[in-house]
Design a protein around this motif. Sequence first.
Motif, mmCIF file in Angstrom:
data_model
loop_
_atom_site.group_PDB
_atom_site.id
_atom_site.type_symbol
_atom_site.label_atom_id
_atom_site.label_comp_id
_atom_site.label_asym_id
_atom_site.label_seq_id
_atom_site.Cartn_x
_atom_site.Cartn_y
_atom_site.Cartn_z
ATOM 1 N N GLU A 190 46.005 47.475 40.185
ATOM 2 C CA GLU A 190 45.347 46.466 39.696
ATOM 3 C C GLU A 190 44.750 46.751 38.230
ATOM 4 O O GLU A 190 44.981 45.535 37.484
ATOM 5 C CB GLU A 190 43.794 46.344 40.373
ATOM 6 N N VAL A 211 48.562 41.342 41.768
ATOM 7 C CA VAL A 211 47.960 42.212 42.713
ATOM 8 C C VAL A 211 46.425 41.564 42.997
ATOM 9 O O VAL A 211 45.673 40.905 41.918
ATOM 10 C CB VAL A 211 47.313 43.256 41.795
ATOM 11 N N ALA A 268 42.890 41.279 43.644
ATOM 12 C CA ALA A 268 41.694 42.137 43.267
ATOM 13 C C ALA A 268 40.808 42.225 44.525
ATOM 14 O O ALA A 268 39.995 43.209 44.662
ATOM 15 C CB ALA A 268 41.052 41.587 42.248
#
Length: 256
Positions: A115, A125, A127
């Motif tokens: 991340e 990605v 979060a």
Amino acid sequence: MLDRSYLIICLFALVAMFGGGLIGLYVARALPEHHLTKESGAVVKLAAAIVASLTSLVLALMLSAANGAYSVNAGIVTKLGADIVQLDHLLRAYGPEASEARASLRAYAGHKSEELFPASPPPHVDARRSADLLDRLADSIMSLELADRRHTALANQALSLTNQIYAERWLLWENPGTTVPTPFLFVLIFWLFLVYLSFGVFAPPNLTVVASLFLSSLAVTGAIFLILQLGDPMHHSWLRISGEPLQRAMSEIARP
């Protein structure tokens, strides 16, 4: 990867400063002779010196604030890596009962590294997934059976470290980007435009002057670019914070 908006701002600053100097050279040829006397030049240079001093002070303060933001974020990443290693050490000392918690910690560390420091080109990605993995880690620790005082102390320390990791995650997640407000930056560029305009009005129109105006404009543009990059070390920055602390932490917690 560089943020295109930063390059546009820096290009705008370069054009404003160098263009201001060239406009000053052109305006000087069109002004009446009595506007270019020594007395007029002294007043203009004094006014330009005031603006230049104010601009220099503001640039120095902006650079200091940007460097502070960079150092703070780098410190959070280093602290996050250290806390992950320490938490894994506590869970390893707890015993086989903490194997599920250690697996959750490894999953969180790997996802957080992706991340914060994605590969190129960066994948998507989620979060939110890192928060879910951290919640799972906390649940695993709170579910541990506290057989004796030693296990109780280890579990309490592990939960305390998990809370610290929570705080560090939110500090990094809440990073707003550059510390320089865009409107203020354009006001600063306008001040620089006025300074270079005054330089050009009373400068002789020759190649040496033009080259000096361009090189000094380029130098100031470099300072603005550095401020923007240092103030936003987690988002498309040329001066990105190193992910090595997290990589070392992942290597350490990968041990059985």
